[in-house]
Enzyme design. Structure first.
Site, PDB file in Angstrom:
ATOM      1  N   GLY A  63      -4.785  -6.346  -3.873  1.00  0.00           N
ATOM      2  CA  GLY A  63      -4.734  -5.201  -3.211  1.00  0.00           C
ATOM      3  C   GLY A  63      -6.096  -4.193  -3.706  1.00  0.00           C
ATOM      4  N   ASP A  64      -6.425  -3.033  -3.140  1.00  0.00           N
ATOM      5  CA  ASP A  64      -7.415  -2.353  -3.618  1.00  0.00           C
ATOM      6  C   ASP A  64      -7.066  -0.902  -3.342  1.00  0.00           C
ATOM      7  OD1 ASP A  64     -10.355  -2.766  -4.582  1.00  0.00           O
ATOM      8  OD2 ASP A  64     -10.524  -1.120  -2.720  1.00  0.00           O
TER       9      ASP A  64
END
Length: 186
Positions: free
Chosen positions: A64-65
């Site tokens: 994720g970011d």
């Protein structure tokens, strides 16, 4: 499942779904935005590149970011107090977007992605409020210079979207993505 993140917040959030990764491996990638790259595309690219960079050995890899964006501007992960102060001054009294992208690399190499977009509005911040928040140290290493799960939550007038996405992993989107991949989630 392998969690491609060193973030303790993502570990805590994934545990809320009843999942414990078999391994945690931070992806070592260049996180520099490309020239003229818009925040939404940048968030998606970062999640995708992180998922692809971590070896899976027959497991699913979840990455994720989270990106804080003021207009088309991508705010940095703050590494010093001066940058955090600049971010907070910019966000004071205005709305901004928090884009939280997730990518799941399956054992067969296929990639599945989701994106959460949340609108956040800070109250107008006084210099004293900014100074107090800087003194807390919560800003260190945080996108946009704040952690919504800490003292900054008291400075936020409202949000529209995913609170967990602002923290670092949008649980609704993550749950849907993992269920579609066959994970047993209640």
């Amino acid at each position: 499942m392998i969690l491609a993140s060193a973030s303790p917040r993502r570990r805590e959030l994934i545990a809320r779904l009843g999942l414990v990764p078999v391994d945690i491996r931070a992806a070592d990638i260049d996180e520099t935005p490309r020239p003229r790259e818009v925040p939404r595309d940048y968030a998606r690219r970062m999640a995708r590149e992180k998922a692809l960079a971590v070896p899976g050995e027959g497991a699913h890899v979840l990455a994720g970011d989270t990106v804080v964006a003021a207009g088309r501007r991508i705010l940095p992960k703050t590494e010093d107090a001066a940058t955090a102060r600049q971010c907070l001054a910019l966000l004071s009294g205005r709305r901004h977007r928090v884009l939280s992208a997730i990518a799941l690399k399956a054992p067969d190499g296929s990639l599945h992605e989701r994106l959460s977009e949340t609108i956040v509005r800070f109250k107008p911040l006084s210099q004293a409020e900014i100074a107090d928040y800087i003194a807390s140290g919560e800003w260190a290493g945080k996108a946009g210079g704040y952690a919504i799960q800490g003292a900054a939550e008291g400075l936020i007038a409202w949000i529209s979207g995913s609170h967990s996405g602002v923290v670092g992993l949008p649980l609704f989107e993550t749950r849907a993505l993992l269920k579609a991949a066959g994970f047993a989630i209640g």
